[in-house]
Design an enzyme around this catalytic site. Structure first.
Site, mmCIF file in Angstrom:
data_model
loop_
_atom_site.group_PDB
_atom_site.id
_atom_site.type_symbol
_atom_site.label_atom_id
_atom_site.label_comp_id
_atom_site.label_asym_id
_atom_site.label_seq_id
_atom_site.Cartn_x
_atom_site.Cartn_y
_atom_site.Cartn_z
ATOM 1 C CG ASP A 41 -18.194 24.182 10.182
ATOM 2 O OD1 ASP A 41 -18.492 25.133 10.551
ATOM 3 O OD2 ASP A 41 -17.316 23.864 9.922
ATOM 4 C CB SER A 73 0.361 26.168 -7.809
ATOM 5 O OG SER A 73 -0.117 26.333 -8.463
ATOM 6 N N GLY A 127 -11.320 30.465 -3.960
ATOM 7 C CA GLY A 127 -12.312 30.519 -3.324
ATOM 8 C C GLY A 127 -13.734 31.330 -3.300
ATOM 9 C CB SER A 131 -13.474 23.422 0.294
ATOM 10 O OG SER A 131 -12.901 23.796 1.600
ATOM 11 C CB SER A 133 -8.703 27.347 1.423
ATOM 12 O OG SER A 133 -9.354 26.976 1.840
ATOM 13 C CG ASP A 177 -14.546 23.524 4.380
ATOM 14 O OD1 ASP A 177 -15.311 23.493 4.231
ATOM 15 O OD2 ASP A 177 -13.956 24.804 4.505
ATOM 16 C CE1 TYR A 227 -16.490 30.411 9.034
ATOM 17 C CE2 TYR A 227 -14.340 30.510 10.388
ATOM 18 C CZ TYR A 227 -15.641 30.082 10.098
ATOM 19 O OH TYR A 227 -15.307 28.593 10.218
HETATM 20 P P1 ADP Z 1 -11.528 27.877 -1.446
HETATM 21 O O1 ADP Z 1 -11.498 27.469 0.282
HETATM 22 O O2 ADP Z 1 -13.521 28.692 -0.629
HETATM 23 O O3 ADP Z 1 -11.736 28.058 -2.706
HETATM 24 P P2 ADP Z 1 -10.045 29.811 0.248
HETATM 25 O O4 ADP Z 1 -9.887 31.227 0.365
HETATM 26 O O5 ADP Z 1 -10.073 29.565 2.143
HETATM 27 O O6 ADP Z 1 -11.229 29.615 -0.622
HETATM 28 O O7 ADP Z 1 -8.405 29.724 0.078
HETATM 29 C C1 ADP Z 1 -8.209 30.012 -1.191
HETATM 30 C C2 ADP Z 1 -6.558 30.360 -0.787
HETATM 31 O O8 ADP Z 1 -6.153 28.451 -1.223
HETATM 32 C C3 ADP Z 1 -5.899 30.780 -2.370
HETATM 33 O O9 ADP Z 1 -5.684 31.832 -1.786
HETATM 34 C C4 ADP Z 1 -5.174 29.940 -2.192
HETATM 35 O O10 ADP Z 1 -4.223 31.061 -0.850
HETATM 36 C C5 ADP Z 1 -4.850 28.156 -1.594
HETATM 37 N N1 ADP Z 1 -5.046 27.851 -3.877
HETATM 38 C C6 ADP Z 1 -6.649 27.122 -3.306
HETATM 39 N N2 ADP Z 1 -5.912 26.035 -5.149
HETATM 40 C C7 ADP Z 1 -4.857 26.787 -4.643
HETATM 41 C C8 ADP Z 1 -3.816 26.058 -5.886
HETATM 42 N N3 ADP Z 1 -4.281 25.532 -7.478
HETATM 43 N N4 ADP Z 1 -2.586 26.383 -6.404
HETATM 44 C C9 ADP Z 1 -2.087 27.281 -4.925
HETATM 45 N N5 ADP Z 1 -3.194 27.500 -3.877
HETATM 46 C C10 ADP Z 1 -3.785 27.189 -3.897
HETATM 47 MG MG MG Z 2 -11.454 27.632 1.905
#
Ligand code: ADP
Ligand code: MG
Length: 390
Positions: A41, A73, A127, A131, A133, A177, A227
């Site tokens: 991407d 959250s 994580g 996605s 995030s 994403d 990355y």
């Molecule tokens: P991915 O996008 O693969 O799940 P990332 O490391 O990019 O993993 O993103 C994870 C981050 O996004 C978490 O550490 C947190 O900061 C945020 N996040 C994701 N889901 C939540 C949630 N339900 N509540 C609060 N923060 C979240």
């Molecule tokens: Mg992510």
């Protein structure tokens, strides 16, 4: 500057959303898969993601304050009260992502957001490369857009969320994403040109086959640094290729012949990275054709080849992902599988006949436990619409 909500405050905010339903804005923000086209991407490539039926659920409501807002959250069982005009420090927990979105929105619609309360609850593993995030940022941005009638168009939302994630995560993330999370369409993949953001939708019906994610439940912390390193290697590979072929504008436009010709200038690592990018782009095109022809055996083979590239050329896999990809490849019940997302953990994506899912999951879980001493989490997924009001 934020302050953590006390339990009493947390409960008070939480209760707002159950007691005054009519004034509450509810938003669903899906996670995303990427069928194929990994790590291209940000190299100008075409990718084939889809939003999925696992989501983050948001509730929003304006409050009386000019700038003080509360966000909680449920997954983290924590909430914060903060002034929306004072940005959080990057990297300072999940609130800093949301604060990043607010800062980006303020650049486009200065002073248009006032105090609000917001609660979020997620069914997305965090994580794991699905996605969470992008779902977090895009759901928040689209929610505020609706709540305050900001009339920001989708592409601007996508770009501002990408910017916020770049600044607040420290990873120079691409645009796929956010695009999939915002623009997803039920029963379809999105064929997205990441350079121009032109896209088309590809029907995702696959006879009796379905997509099954297997979560390794590992997330190696190499991910962000590796990355950024891969991005830098691809950028410098492109510059080297352009010295001889200035017409090549993005790395996916280069050819394997060019790479072969320039291999001593590029050096071993850049040769491998470039080769993966060039081959993966071709696999995306082949996958789109195979889907149109209902040739799911070929789609499966392309997934297997994609994993090979990510493991051996792009080198963003890990032993747990390699184990699951190899296990699936050796098992006749699976048409194909590969690691999905940034790498170093997260999920594999498997193309499998519905009738084989239970048996395969049982066997793969047992084998994974024996080999890696970890539990496997199966996540069957269906394609979904992008962020929407519910
Ligand atoms: P991915 O996008 O693969 O799940 P990332 O490391 O990019 O993993 O993103 C994870 C981050 O996004 C978490 O550490 C947190 O900061 C945020 N996040 C994701 N889901 C939540 C949630 N339900 N509540 C609060 N923060 C979240
Ligand atoms: Mg992510």
């Amino acid at each position: 500057m934020s302050t953590k909500l006390s339990q009493v405050e947390y409960d008070r905010i939480d209760n707002i959303f159950t007691s005054v339903e009519s004034e509450v804005l509810n938003i669903e923000a899906p996670g995303r898969i990427n069928l194929i086209g990994e790590h291209i991407d940000y190299n100008g490539g075409n990718v084939l993601p889809a939003a999925i039926d696992k989501c983050i659920y948001y509730s929003f409501k304006k409050n009386e304050s000019a700038t003080i807002s509360n966000v909680l959250s449920k997954n983290f069982s924590e909430g914060f009260s903060f002034d929306i005009t004072i940005p959080e420090k990057p990297g300072d927990g999940w609130l800093s992502y949301l604060s990043g979105v607010l800062s980006e929105i303020d650049k486009i619609r200065p002073g248009k957001v006032s105090g609000f309360d917001c609660s979020l609850d997620s069914k997305l593993p965090i994580g794991s490369g699905i996605s969470s995030s992008a779902a977090l940022l895009c759901g928040f941005a689209k929610g505020l857009n609706e709540l305050f009638s900001l009339e920001i168009d989708d592409i601007t939302i996508i770009r501002l969320c990408q910017n916020a994630e770049r600044i607040f995560s420290g990873a120079n993330v691409g645009v796929m994403d956010q695009f999939a999370v915002v623009k997803g369409k039920k029963d379809h993949f999105i064929l997205l040109d990441c350079e121009t953001l032109e896209y088309s939708t590809i029907p995702a019906a696959m006879n009796t086959n379905m997509l099954l994610l297997l979560n390794t439940n590992v997330s190696h912390n190499l991910a962000d640094s590796a990355y950024n390193e891969r991005r830098a290697q691809c950028e410098s590979a492109l510059e080297i290729i352009q010295t001889k072929y200035p017409e090549v504008k993005t790395l996916v436009e280069a050819t394997e012949q060019m790479v072969e010709e320039l291999k001593s200038e590029l050096g071993e690592d850049r040769v491998k990275r470039s080769t993966h990018v060039i081959q993966e782009q071709k696999r995306v095109e082949a996958t789109v054709e195979a889907l149109k022809n209902n040739d799911f055996t070929l789609v499966g083979e392309l997934l297997n080849q994609s994993h090979d590239g990510l493991q051996n050329l792009y080198e963003v896999s890990c032993p747990e992902l390699d184990f699951l990809a190899a296990y699936a490849k050796a098992d006749d019940r699976v048409l194909g599988a590969r690691m999905m997302g940034g790498g170093f953990g997260g999920c594999t994506i498997n193309l499998i006949d519905e009738k084989n899912v239970d048996g395969f999951v049982a066997d793969a879980s047992k084998a994974y436990k024996e080999a890696c001493n970890l539990d496997l989490t199966p996540i069957p997924v269906k394609t979904n619409n992008g962020v929407q009001k519910i």
